[in-house]
Design an enzyme around this catalytic site. Structure first.
Site, PDB file in Angstrom:
ATOM      1  N   GLU A  90     -17.768  -0.099   7.477  1.00  0.00           N
ATOM      2  CA  GLU A  90     -18.284  -0.430   6.145  1.00  0.00           C
ATOM      3  C   GLU A  90     -19.076  -1.734   6.113  1.00  0.00           C
ATOM      4  OE1 GLU A  90     -14.833  -0.143   3.576  1.00  0.00           O
ATOM      5  OE2 GLU A  90     -14.385   1.871   4.284  1.00  0.00           O
ATOM      6  N   ASN A 131     -18.664   3.037  11.537  1.00  0.00           N
ATOM      7  CA  ASN A 131     -18.099   3.925  10.523  1.00  0.00           C
ATOM      8  C   ASN A 131     -18.467   3.436   9.116  1.00  0.00           C
ATOM      9  OD1 ASN A 131     -16.290   6.123   9.865  1.00  0.00           O
ATOM     10  ND2 ASN A 131     -14.704   4.629   9.328  1.00  0.00           N
ATOM     11  N   HIS A 168     -15.660  10.601   2.026  1.00  0.00           N
ATOM     12  CA  HIS A 168     -14.809  10.596   0.828  1.00  0.00           C
ATOM     13  C   HIS A 168     -15.660  11.191  -0.294  1.00  0.00           C
ATOM     14  CE1 HIS A 168     -11.775   8.296   2.849  1.00  0.00           C
ATOM     15  NE2 HIS A 168     -12.647   7.351   3.160  1.00  0.00           N
ATOM     16  N   GLU A 198     -12.942  10.467   7.794  1.00  0.00           N
ATOM     17  CA  GLU A 198     -11.932  10.210   6.743  1.00  0.00           C
ATOM     18  C   GLU A 198     -12.063  11.204   5.593  1.00  0.00           C
ATOM     19  OE1 GLU A 198     -11.854   6.103   5.440  1.00  0.00           O
ATOM     20  OE2 GLU A 198     -12.289   5.334   7.444  1.00  0.00           O
ATOM     21  N   ASP A 200     -11.846  13.538   2.513  1.00  0.00           N
ATOM     22  CA  ASP A 200     -11.069  14.010   1.368  1.00  0.00           C
ATOM     23  C   ASP A 200     -12.070  14.370   0.279  1.00  0.00           C
ATOM     24  OD1 ASP A 200     -11.616  11.357   0.279  1.00  0.00           O
ATOM     25  OD2 ASP A 200      -9.803  10.676   1.280  1.00  0.00           O
TER      26      ASP A 200
HETATM   27  O1  G3I Z   1       2.746  -1.997   3.109  1.00  0.00           O
HETATM   28  C1  G3I Z   1       2.709  -2.584   1.802  1.00  0.00           C
HETATM   29  C2  G3I Z   1       4.068  -2.481   1.151  1.00  0.00           C
HETATM   30  O2  G3I Z   1       4.994  -3.252   1.888  1.00  0.00           O
HETATM   31  C3  G3I Z   1       3.964  -3.008  -0.280  1.00  0.00           C
HETATM   32  O3  G3I Z   1       5.169  -2.813  -0.931  1.00  0.00           O
HETATM   33  C4  G3I Z   1       2.872  -2.250  -1.039  1.00  0.00           C
HETATM   34  C5  G3I Z   1       2.684  -2.805  -2.465  1.00  0.00           C
HETATM   35  O4  G3I Z   1       1.333  -2.821  -2.835  1.00  0.00           O
HETATM   36  O5  G3I Z   1       1.668  -2.380  -0.358  1.00  0.00           O
HETATM   37  C6  G3I Z   1       1.682  -1.849   0.953  1.00  0.00           C
HETATM   38  O6  G3I Z   1       0.422  -2.037   1.553  1.00  0.00           O
HETATM   39  C7  G3I Z   1      -0.601  -1.172   1.111  1.00  0.00           C
HETATM   40  C8  G3I Z   1      -1.106  -0.391   2.334  1.00  0.00           C
HETATM   41  O7  G3I Z   1      -2.209   0.401   1.958  1.00  0.00           O
HETATM   42  C9  G3I Z   1      -0.038   0.522   2.931  1.00  0.00           C
HETATM   43  O8  G3I Z   1       0.277   1.557   2.051  1.00  0.00           O
HETATM   44  C10 G3I Z   1      -1.715  -2.008   0.517  1.00  0.00           C
HETATM   45  O9  G3I Z   1      -1.291  -2.614  -0.675  1.00  0.00           O
HETATM   46  C11 G3I Z   1      -2.930  -1.147   0.253  1.00  0.00           C
HETATM   47  O10 G3I Z   1      -4.015  -1.979  -0.115  1.00  0.00           O
HETATM   48  C12 G3I Z   1      -3.309  -0.385   1.504  1.00  0.00           C
HETATM   49  O11 G3I Z   1      -4.372   0.462   1.185  1.00  0.00           O
HETATM   50  C13 G3I Z   1      -5.098   0.974   2.287  1.00  0.00           C
HETATM   51  C14 G3I Z   1      -6.581   0.685   2.098  1.00  0.00           C
HETATM   52  O12 G3I Z   1      -7.314   1.256   3.155  1.00  0.00           O
HETATM   53  C15 G3I Z   1      -6.872  -0.805   2.052  1.00  0.00           C
HETATM   54  O13 G3I Z   1      -8.143  -1.014   1.606  1.00  0.00           O
HETATM   55  C16 G3I Z   1      -4.883   2.483   2.346  1.00  0.00           C
HETATM   56  O14 G3I Z   1      -3.518   2.760   2.681  1.00  0.00           O
HETATM   57  C17 G3I Z   1      -5.804   3.093   3.382  1.00  0.00           C
HETATM   58  O15 G3I Z   1      -5.740   4.492   3.287  1.00  0.00           O
HETATM   59  C18 G3I Z   1      -7.242   2.642   3.128  1.00  0.00           C
HETATM   60  O16 G3I Z   1      -8.052   3.216   4.120  1.00  0.00           O
HETATM   61  C19 G3I Z   1      -9.454   2.978   4.014  1.00  0.00           C
HETATM   62  C20 G3I Z   1     -10.007   2.968   5.430  1.00  0.00           C
HETATM   63  O17 G3I Z   1      -9.316   2.044   6.217  1.00  0.00           O
HETATM   64  C21 G3I Z   1     -11.495   2.685   5.437  1.00  0.00           C
HETATM   65  N1  G3I Z   1     -12.196   3.602   4.576  1.00  0.00           N
HETATM   66  C22 G3I Z   1     -11.685   3.729   3.220  1.00  0.00           C
HETATM   67  C23 G3I Z   1     -10.206   4.052   3.221  1.00  0.00           C
HETATM   68  C24 G3I Z   1      -9.680   4.225   1.820  1.00  0.00           C
HETATM   69  O18 G3I Z   1      -9.738   3.035   1.103  1.00  0.00           O
END
Ligand code: G3I
Length: 285
Positions: A90, A131, A168, A198, A200
């Site tokens: 990105e 990517n 996406h 990725e 969806d």
């Molecule tokens: O692990 C913590 C947990 O301990 C806590 O209680 C909870 C409360 O908010 O947060 C958890 O962390 C989260 C993490 O995902 C794991 O679930 C983060 O807040 C959350 O911001 C994070 O989001 C991830 C996101 O990237 C971050 O921008 C998504 O899971 C993940 O699917 C997403 O993936 C991205 C790709 O890397 C790049 N392309 C877009 C895609 C979707 O945004």
């Protein structure tokens, strides 16, 4: 095929400068190998989920050293075990300009070259990918800028192998099959492959049979292309079940984006995709 959704991201794998949290990634790589699966690495250069000491980098020398060390440490550890990496993720804005990130601010535009060169040096056999999202269609500002960026890197001898299209998508938006094919084919002309990284297809809630039909057509269209175009083939979904989806949190009002429903049961489209795969000319070779 498995992708570490968050495990390999900077703040998770190296939460402090000196602490490397290898165990989650080690377990995932072991699990993949025991189950006959391969791993795609994701990701080094990004503007999200960095550790605080990364976001506060100030000088170019510091930033180059930090980025190079990160890539080298991870890729040397998993040398030969992770077949492909999103080296950078990105890096573009919607208008095709480079995104304002800690890497651009400290190093300048050459941070991308530096990352890919470090990656090639660390594991020469791994496939190296740039990517992004909204980069899937030729003829759009971001799709064209993404292609031009990759082409320029190739022309200058920077070791980039593949283009990652996150895909996406939105069920209600028109699926531009010709634009996607044109994008994939011009990467073939550059000698690059394309990975669907990725996938969806989110739906504006509440859903309806019409919207589900549109979603089905998009998933099928993507699989048909993956199953036939010579320089593509990996169809990676970003989460498989609506029960654990990143979509509603990021796009309020949207959902039902994945191949399995909230009860983690396959949607009808899942069978359609299996059929397309089974009939793939690539598979029969
Ligand atoms: O692990 C913590 C947990 O301990 C806590 O209680 C909870 C409360 O908010 O947060 C958890 O962390 C989260 C993490 O995902 C794991 O679930 C983060 O807040 C959350 O911001 C994070 O989001 C991830 C996101 O990237 C971050 O921008 C998504 O899971 C993940 O699917 C997403 O993936 C991205 C790709 O890397 C790049 N392309 C877009 C895609 C979707 O945004």
């Amino acid at each position: 095929l498995i992708v570490p959704e968050n495990t390999m991201k900077w703040k998770n794998i190296r939460p402090t400068k000196t602490f490397w949290n290898w165990s989650d990634m080690d377990n995932m790589v072991d699990f993949a190998e025991k189950n006959g699966m391969v791993i795609r690495g994701h990701t080094f250069v990004w503007h999200q989920q960095n550790a605080p000491y990364v976001d506060s980098l100030k000088t170019k020398d510091e930033a180059v050293a930090m980025l190079t060390e990160q890539i080298t440490m991870v890729m040397e550890r998993y040398k030969g075990r992770v077949f492909e990496y999103d080296v950078a993720n990105e890096v573009l804005n919607e208008d095709g300009t480079l995104r304002d990130t800690v890497w651009l601010r400290t190093i300048g535009p050459e941070y991308i070259d530096i990352a890919f060169k470090a990656a090639r040096a660390a594991d020469p056999k791994a496939r190296l990918v740039l990517n992004d999202y909204s980069n899937e269609y030729a003829g759009t500002a971001k799709g064209d800028a993404f292609y031009e960026l990759c082409k320029d890197m190739k022309n200058r001898g920077i070791p980039i192998d593949g283009a990652g299209l996150q895909l996406h998508l939105v069920a209600e938006h028109t699926f531009n099959r010709e634009g996607l094919l044109a994008q994939i084919r011009r990467f073939a002309e550059l000698g690059m492959f394309v990975t669907f990284t990725e996938i969806d297809v989110r739906i504006a809630m509440p859903s309806s049979p019409e919207k589900e039909a549109q979603q089905t057509e998009i998933f099928k269209g993507l699989m048909e292309i993956a199953a036939t175009e010579p320089n593509t083939g990996h169809f990676v979904v970003w989460g498989y079940t609506d029960a654990k989806s990143w979509i509603p949190g990021t796009f309020p009002g949207y959902g039902s984006a994945h191949l399995f429903d909230k009860a983690s049961q396959p949607k009808p489209v899942f069978e359609d995709l299996k059929k397309i795969l089974a009939d793939s000319p690539k598979r029969k070779k």
